[in-house]
Design a protein around this motif. Structure first.
Motif, PDB file in Angstrom:
ATOM      1  N   VAL A 111     -12.315  76.525  49.661  1.00 44.64           N
ATOM      2  CA  VAL A 111     -13.718  76.718  49.295  1.00 44.64           C
ATOM      3  C   VAL A 111     -14.549  75.704  50.073  1.00 44.64           C
ATOM      4  CG1 VAL A 111     -15.394  76.762  47.414  1.00 44.64           C
ATOM      5  CG2 VAL A 111     -13.036  77.526  47.014  1.00 44.64           C
ATOM      6  N   PHE A 112     -15.643  76.164  50.682  1.00 47.23           N
ATOM      7  CA  PHE A 112     -16.466  75.316  51.540  1.00 47.23           C
ATOM      8  C   PHE A 112     -17.844  75.100  50.930  1.00 47.23           C
ATOM      9  CE2 PHE A 112     -13.457  77.654  54.146  1.00 47.23           C
ATOM     10  CZ  PHE A 112     -12.876  76.649  54.899  1.00 47.23           C
ATOM     11  N   LEU A 119     -12.136  80.947  52.372  1.00 47.46           N
ATOM     12  CA  LEU A 119     -11.076  81.422  53.259  1.00 47.46           C
ATOM     13  C   LEU A 119      -9.775  81.468  52.476  1.00 47.46           C
ATOM     14  CD1 LEU A 119     -10.149  82.147  56.187  1.00 47.46           C
ATOM     15  CD2 LEU A 119      -9.616  79.713  56.463  1.00 47.46           C
ATOM     16  N   VAL A 120      -9.117  82.621  52.501  1.00 50.19           N
ATOM     17  CA  VAL A 120      -7.860  82.800  51.775  1.00 50.19           C
ATOM     18  C   VAL A 120      -6.718  82.877  52.782  1.00 50.19           C
ATOM     19  CG1 VAL A 120      -6.558  84.230  50.160  1.00 50.19           C
ATOM     20  CG2 VAL A 120      -9.050  84.023  49.927  1.00 50.19           C
ATOM     21  N   LEU A 121      -5.765  81.954  52.654  1.00 55.77           N
ATOM     22  CA  LEU A 121      -4.570  81.953  53.493  1.00 55.77           C
ATOM     23  C   LEU A 121      -3.416  82.516  52.677  1.00 55.77           C
ATOM     24  CD1 LEU A 121      -4.848  78.405  55.142  1.00 55.77           C
ATOM     25  CD2 LEU A 121      -5.702  80.589  56.006  1.00 55.77           C
ATOM     26  N   ASP A 122      -2.875  83.623  53.144  1.00 58.98           N
ATOM     27  CA  ASP A 122      -1.796  84.314  52.444  1.00 58.98           C
ATOM     28  C   ASP A 122      -0.695  84.597  53.459  1.00 58.98           C
ATOM     29  OD1 ASP A 122      -0.100  86.241  51.197  1.00 58.98           O
ATOM     30  OD2 ASP A 122      -1.737  86.852  49.884  1.00 58.98           O
ATOM     31  N   PRO A 123       0.552  84.215  53.175  1.00 55.36           N
ATOM     32  CA  PRO A 123       1.616  84.434  54.164  1.00 55.36           C
ATOM     33  C   PRO A 123       1.880  85.897  54.476  1.00 55.36           C
ATOM     34  CG  PRO A 123       2.540  83.736  52.061  1.00 55.36           C
ATOM     35  CD  PRO A 123       1.058  83.564  51.955  1.00 55.36           C
ATOM     36  N   ARG A 124       1.364  86.796  53.637  1.00 54.82           N
ATOM     37  CA  ARG A 124       1.648  88.217  53.838  1.00 54.82           C
ATOM     38  C   ARG A 124       0.584  88.936  54.650  1.00 54.82           C
ATOM     39  NH1 ARG A 124       2.398  89.317  47.540  1.00 54.82           N
ATOM     40  NH2 ARG A 124       0.518  88.028  47.667  1.00 54.82           N
ATOM     41  N   SER A 125      -0.564  88.277  54.928  1.00 52.02           N
ATOM     42  CA  SER A 125      -1.641  88.998  55.600  1.00 52.02           C
ATOM     43  C   SER A 125      -2.499  88.050  56.427  1.00 52.02           C
ATOM     44  CB  SER A 125      -2.519  89.720  54.570  1.00 52.02           C
ATOM     45  OG  SER A 125      -3.126  88.777  53.697  1.00 52.02           O
ATOM     46  N   PHE A 126      -3.337  88.637  57.275  1.00 54.06           N
ATOM     47  CA  PHE A 126      -4.265  87.874  58.101  1.00 54.06           C
ATOM     48  C   PHE A 126      -5.241  87.110  57.201  1.00 54.06           C
ATOM     49  CE2 PHE A 126      -8.257  87.510  60.461  1.00 54.06           C
ATOM     50  CZ  PHE A 126      -7.810  86.942  61.648  1.00 54.06           C
ATOM     51  N   ALA A 132     -15.734  82.871  46.694  1.00 53.99           N
ATOM     52  CA  ALA A 132     -15.083  81.672  46.174  1.00 53.99           C
ATOM     53  C   ALA A 132     -14.815  81.818  44.682  1.00 53.99           C
ATOM     54  CB  ALA A 132     -15.954  80.451  46.428  1.00 53.99           C
ATOM     55  N   PRO A 133     -13.629  81.415  44.218  1.00 55.09           N
ATOM     56  CA  PRO A 133     -13.351  81.469  42.777  1.00 55.09           C
ATOM     57  C   PRO A 133     -14.223  80.472  42.021  1.00 55.09           C
ATOM     58  CG  PRO A 133     -11.581  80.347  43.944  1.00 55.09           C
ATOM     59  CD  PRO A 133     -12.499  80.899  44.984  1.00 55.09           C
TER      60      PRO A 133
END
Length: 509
Positions: A111-112, A119-126, A132-133
């Motif tokens: 969260v910025f 920005l969501v970093l997920d090992p399964r997708s780009f 933001a939550p």
């Protein structure tokens, strides 16, 4: 990277990243993401001491997942892809406010500050941009089934993603009386340590606990003081190897194309050889015409010529009706001579092609070097440099002149090593590494230092002092002559033997 280790890693990331400003987003190759962050004043990140800018590397999609901070970024494409430009548009200049982990799924949301998406970093997708939550959003705690259910159900990971198949197999391999103790330790929020397993020198797995019992064959375990440092040691070879492997793919494609061209050339040579031999065979026809020429009208233009054989039969010889009998004979002799010259040229060309094939096969089947040697960064085409391979398999590049020295510095990565004779004129030597964490054996350092001394004012001495520094700490002098540099930080000064035998390490062109 296992979820049980990811849990402790994101805790350290949450302490290291808030306040850091996004500088750039990179997508060096498909499946690898890099976020460059400028740290707040006074912030020190373990493993990146002395760095004002750090790089968050992550892998997504297929392959082994990694997430780590490093002071070095991977080589980048000449032109940023559109997806990277879109992420830069939304993130550049914003500061990290907080991190929201979903550790069982190894998902991390950054969260910025300011208006804009997270920005969501997920090992399964780009990596994706998302809302933001909420600040007070509750995080559900994962369930931990009993140990018998875990070891007995191979699909347990579907309901409990933190219990990966790899983790389940490790637990199942333990003696029954020892499984529960390790399982209980894995459930704790605090790690008992940060352990990296390597197999054959390559990173294998990260764990927040030390596994009891004898290690697997060819597997070593190293302990680190922080999760950040362990994650970097795990991810550096994978990330930099992934990028260099993808960047070398065009060279591999070119090698395959060369093989195909060679095969086509050999097939064409075989066809040409058959044609030349057919030309040579027609010399017998020319000889027969020559033997009977005194009985024939040499100026006659006829389509066929008949000869009587010793057994009384006749043989018809087809002629070119546009030429006289004498002209046909001369043409046949000319073709036979052409065939002889052609066979000689074909034999020479075939030797060249077969020599190239043997050289290629020799490279393919050559025994692996003790270390995985790094390749050159960028193309050396047009750079006047000698290429050497140290005894441990590392690539060393030595400039032939000042311009080449300057070009080598431009092509080198910041984590490559630079050598130059101390206190006097000489050439630059660059020792390539495939990632910042690659240790270089002392023997290779001394050989590279010796190569630098051999091309310097100290070439006639028995020994010489040679400076060693990271390329990232070597700065070209603005407005200075090519090859003129300053060094902001020296690693050490090596006492190197000036041994002309080191020239035998030079690779053949």
């Amino acid at each position: 990277m296992e979820a049980v280790f990811f849990r402790v890693l994101v805790r350290e990331l949450a302490a290291a990243l808030p306040g850091a400003r996004v500088e750039k987003v990179f997508l060096p190759v498909p499946n690898v993401f890099t976020l460059s962050l400028y740290l707040p004043s006074g912030r020190v990140v373990p493993g990146c001491e002395g760095k004002k800018t750090v790089h968050l590397h992550a892998r997504y999609g297929t392959g082994r997942f990694f997430l780590f901070l490093s002071g070095s970024k991977t080589a980048q494409p000449d032109r940023a892809p559109g997806q990277a430009m879109r992420l830069r548009k939304h993130l550049r200049g914003r500061r990290v406010q907080r991190l929201v982990p979903d550790w069982p799924n190894r998902r991390l949301t950054l969260v910025f500050t300011g208006d804009g998406p997270a920005l969501v970093l997920d090992p399964r997708s780009f990596p994706v941009l998302a809302e933001a939550p909420a600040q007070d959003a509750a995080t559900a705690k994962p369930g931990w089934p009993d140990i018998e259910t875990v070891t007995g159900d191979p699909d347990i990971w579907q309901a409990h993603p933190q219990l990966s198949p790899g983790l389940r197999r490790r637990l199942a391999a333990l003696p029954r009386d020892g499984r529960q103790a390790v399982y209980d330790r894995l459930q704790q929020d605090a790690a008992e340590g940060f352990f990296l397993e390597r197999k054959g020198g390559e990173p294998l797995a990260l764990w927040p606990v030390a596994w009891p019992g004898k290690p697997q064959p060819d597997v070593t375990t190293e302990s680190f003081p922080t999760a950040l440092e362990a994650a970097a040691a795990f991810g550096l070879p994978l990330a930099f190897g992934e990028v260099s492997g993808r960047r070398d793919a065009p060279e591999a494609d070119a090698a395959t194309a060369r093989v195909r061209r060679r095969q086509r050339a050999l097939a064409k040579l075989a066809a040409d050889e058959a044609r030349m031999r057919a030309f040579i065979a027609r010399k017998a026809e020319a000889d027969r015409i020559a033997a009977h020429l005194h009985l024939l009208d040499k100026t006659a233009k006829i389509p066929e010529l008949f000869f009587t054989n010793d057994d009384g039969t006749e043989t018809a010889l087809t002629l070119d009706p546009a030429l006289s009998i004498l002209g046909n004979m001369q043409k046949l002799y000319h073709l036979a001579a052409k065939g002889q010259r052609g066979l000689a040229a074909i034999a020479a060309r075939r030797r060249d092609l077969q020599g190239e094939k043997k050289d290629l096969q020799g490279r393919e089947h050559a025994p692996a070097s003790p270390q995985r040697a790094a390749g050159a960064s960028g193309s050396l085409k047009g750079v006047a440099a000698h290429v050497y391979r140290t005894s441990d398999g590392f690539l060393a590049l030595r400039g032939k002149n000042a311009k080449a020295n300057d070009q080598l510095l431009r092509l080198a990565n910041a984590y490559d090593l630079w050598f130059h004779v101390a206190d006097g004129p000489g050439t630059h030597v660059i020792l390539r590494r495939d990632h910042p964490g690659r240790d270089v054996p002392r023997r290779s350092l001394e050989e590279a230092a010796g190569l630098a001394a051999l091309a310097s004012y100290a070439a006639g001495a028995g020994t010489a002092d040679v400076w060693l520094a990271r390329v990232g700490d070597v700065r070209r002098v603005k407005g200075g002559a090519p090859g003129q540099v300053t060094v902001t930080r020296m690693l050490e000064t090596l006492r190197a033997a000036v041994d002309p035998a080191l020239e035998s390490l030079r690779e053949k062109a």
